[in-house]
Design an enzyme around this catalytic site. Structure first.
Site, PDB file in Angstrom:
ATOM      1  N   ARG A  68      64.874  64.557  47.097  1.00 46.39           N
ATOM      2  CA  ARG A  68      64.532  65.417  47.671  1.00 46.39           C
ATOM      3  C   ARG A  68      65.466  64.921  49.215  1.00 46.39           C
ATOM      4  O   ARG A  68      65.582  65.836  50.325  1.00 46.39           O
ATOM      5  CB  ARG A  68      63.196  65.622  47.844  1.00 46.39           C
ATOM      6  CG  ARG A  68      62.289  64.255  48.587  1.00 46.39           C
ATOM      7  CD  ARG A  68      60.992  64.263  48.162  1.00 46.39           C
ATOM      8  NE  ARG A  68      61.166  64.075  47.075  1.00 46.39           N
ATOM      9  CZ  ARG A  68      59.478  64.349  45.826  1.00 46.39           C
ATOM     10  NH1 ARG A  68      58.756  63.918  46.860  1.00 46.39           N
ATOM     11  NH2 ARG A  68      59.947  63.377  44.476  1.00 46.39           N
ATOM     12  N   ASP A 100      70.319  56.087  39.539  1.00 47.70           N
ATOM     13  CA  ASP A 100      68.620  55.860  40.269  1.00 47.70           C
ATOM     14  C   ASP A 100      68.289  54.618  39.890  1.00 47.70           C
ATOM     15  O   ASP A 100      67.763  54.740  39.249  1.00 47.70           O
ATOM     16  CB  ASP A 100      68.140  56.748  40.648  1.00 47.70           C
ATOM     17  CG  ASP A 100      67.198  57.353  41.467  1.00 47.70           C
ATOM     18  OD1 ASP A 100      67.067  55.678  42.223  1.00 47.70           O
ATOM     19  OD2 ASP A 100      66.907  57.710  40.868  1.00 47.70           O
ATOM     20  N   LYS A 126      72.193  68.027  42.238  1.00 46.72           N
ATOM     21  CA  LYS A 126      71.365  66.432  42.708  1.00 46.72           C
ATOM     22  C   LYS A 126      72.291  65.301  41.879  1.00 46.72           C
ATOM     23  O   LYS A 126      72.576  66.237  40.744  1.00 46.72           O
ATOM     24  CB  LYS A 126      70.293  66.528  42.894  1.00 46.72           C
ATOM     25  CG  LYS A 126      69.988  64.718  42.987  1.00 46.72           C
ATOM     26  CD  LYS A 126      68.223  64.869  42.148  1.00 46.72           C
ATOM     27  CE  LYS A 126      68.062  62.888  41.849  1.00 46.72           C
ATOM     28  NZ  LYS A 126      66.816  63.227  41.339  1.00 46.72           N
ATOM     29  N   LYS A 164      62.825  50.970  40.300  1.00 49.83           N
ATOM     30  CA  LYS A 164      61.919  51.283  39.039  1.00 49.83           C
ATOM     31  C   LYS A 164      61.706  49.982  38.000  1.00 49.83           C
ATOM     32  O   LYS A 164      62.673  48.937  37.899  1.00 49.83           O
ATOM     33  CB  LYS A 164      62.991  52.455  38.111  1.00 49.83           C
ATOM     34  CG  LYS A 164      63.341  53.631  39.127  1.00 49.83           C
ATOM     35  CD  LYS A 164      64.559  54.470  38.416  1.00 49.83           C
ATOM     36  CE  LYS A 164      64.433  56.175  39.154  1.00 49.83           C
ATOM     37  NZ  LYS A 164      63.125  56.633  38.806  1.00 49.83           N
TER      38      LYS A 164
END
Length: 503
Positions: A356, A275, A270, A282
């Site tokens: 994922r 992110d 990954k 977040k």
């Protein structure tokens, strides 16, 4: 830094420093006893005065010891003799390297590799000493304008082995240790690089350079968004569509096996170079650490480098799944339904469960290699950190022999992992009213349900998933990438070749 092995007695060593162990309470190791004997009890007299107890990591640096040819002797505490295990051994090596480097000992002969470590042989002790030494001296200062360097840094380390017949094993241990340490350093350097530099294009450039540096055995191709669209990698594409940086998947093929048609071991990493969480954004606290969300790809890069350095007789494919999860008007949303490369559909309930979605398409993509095994590596879930802390990597697998192989390699390398279950009762948590599955299964067993999600895209081969969310980096004062689990996967590959150092 230069490493070598030799077999010799301590009194004959001409070096800047000799390193020997002292056990608790104030007990000389066999090598230290030899030095004490030729110095007419000089060392034991100091211990009786209470200069050193022998607790793990305690040090005493002696100058001009009578009748000893070396300039200095470093006594290092090793704890209780019968309790010296792999963790304490690494602590002792770490303290030794720091002390030598800080005190201007530019070279040293180390007899700690002769100590008895429970269940470990000479190969292991020498290799771990090399890896620990390189880890101890690692710095990431490429972006600092003022670099602080020791005035007289440690440049040469000689490890003594008990007998001459162990020299070959020791030399092999150094070779393996240096290659693994180089892989770990490469992974750490990538992980520590800031996201304004290390974006998907940077990852791709590093993959290309790796192939260029190792000749005809290695090739790299980079798959961009247009090709992903043509292939149908819609889940992967959705994650990156809110970013100004193009998603790029780098595929590194190393063909080291004498049998060119041998089925490859495939490693998928990954590579979220940053992110932000997307629309499910977040919290601001520690968001800077989300540059480490590409440590799975960094691990694969480091392992590929190790394999090429040692010319391992294996065929290996390394996939760096580069992407960036950002927020703008084009970003994917909670409620979206995505059609993956496999044809299965996914309802997005949380855009911060994006890894994922990238991995599921990458796992389907690698079917074309007809792999022997596939192992994916990802900083996937905070739930894994809650379950296993920062010491153990989480592992799930659809193949018991592969899982046992990886756990064994992890124990050998001192880069430990713990297997989590993969059961139908957890699969039920991924049910969706609107698609084949949801991308999250709720808070309970979050690391397991993430593994269950990925398992639905790995049905055509033997597969394992490593969740490194708790082990890929450290926070706080020691903030930085750890390079884990490069050592574990390197050991796994060495075991596959039979070059594992067992005697």
């Amino acid at each position: 830094m230069e490493f070598s092995v030799k077999s010799g007695s301590p009194e004959k060593q001409r070096s800047a420093c000799i390193v020997v162990g002292v056990f608790e309470p104030r007990r000389l190791s066999p090598i230290a006893e030899q030095l004490d004997k030729i110095s007419d009890g000089y060392i034991s007299t100091l211990l009786r005065r209470g200069e050193l107890e022998g607790k793990v990591g305690q040090t005493l640096l002696l100058h001009h010891v009578p009748n000893v040819l070396s300039e200095r002797i470093l006594l290092i505490g090793c704890g209780k003799e019968r309790e010296l295990d792999e963790r304490q051994y690494k602590q002792v090596i770490n303290k030794t390297i720091n002390t030598l480097n800080d005190t201007g000992s530019m070279e040293a002969v180390c007899f700690l590799t002769e100590l008895h470590v429970k269940g470990r042989n000479t190969y292991w002790k020498v290799r771990q000493a090399v890896e620990t030494a390189k880890e101890t001296l690692y710095t990431f200062d490429q972006l600092k304008s003022n670099k602080i360097e020791p005035r007289r840094p440690l440049r040469k380390m000689v490890f003594n082995v008990p007998t001459r017949r162990e020299l070959t094993s020791g030399e092999r241990a150094i070779s393996h240790g240096l290659a693994i340490a180089a892989g770990i350093k490469a992974a750490k350097d990538l992980g520590n690089m800031p996201p304004n530099i290390c974006n998907p294009a940077y990852l791709a450039s590093q993959a290309r350079q790796l192939a260029d540096g190792y000749g005809k055995t290695t090739t790299t191709r980079v798959i961009g968004e247009q090709q992903m669209k043509e292939l149908g990698m819609n889940a992967y594409l959705a994650v990156g569509q809110g970013s100004a940086n193009e998603s790029l998947m780098s595929v590194i093929e190393y063909k080291g096996s004498p049998d060119a048609d041998a089925r490859p071991i495939v490693l998928v990493g990954k590579g979220l170079t940053f992110d932000a969480g997307g629309i499910s954004i977040k919290p601001a606290d520690s968001m800077d650490e989300m540059k480490y969300d590409m440590c799975g790809a960094a691990t694969v890069y480091g392992v590929m480098r190790m394999a090429m350095e040692l010319n391992l007789p294996l065929n290996i494919v390394g996939v760096l799944a580069g992407c960036e999860n950002m927020v703008d008007g084009r970003a994917f949303r909670p409620g979206d339904v995505l059609t993956t490369l496999s044809g299965q559909t996914v309802e997005v309930l949380n855009t911060d469960a994006e890894g994922r979605l990238v991995l599921c398409d990458a796992l389907t993509y690698v079917e074309r290699f007809e792999p022997e095994v596939v192992i994916d590596v990802a900083t996937l879930t905070g739930a894994c950190v809650i379950a296993l802390g920062h010491h153990l990597t989480g592992l799930v697998s659809n193949h018991n022999p592969l899982a046992h192989e990886l756990i064994g390699a992890a124990e050998q390398a001192g880069d430990r992992a713990w297997r989590l279950p993969l059961g139908d009762e957890f699969q039920e948590q991924l049910e969706s009213n609107f698609a084949d599955m949801a991308n999250i299964g709720g808070r309970p067993g979050g690391a397991i349900t993430a593994g269950c999600f990925l398992s639905r895209f790995a049905r055509k081969y033997n597969w394992a998933h490593l969740d490194i969310a708790g082990t890929a980096w450290r926070s706080g004062k020691a903030k930085g990438a750890t390079g884990r689990p490069v050592a574990m996967l390197s050991q796994f590959l060495l075991n596959r070749t039979g070059l594992n150092g067992d005697e």
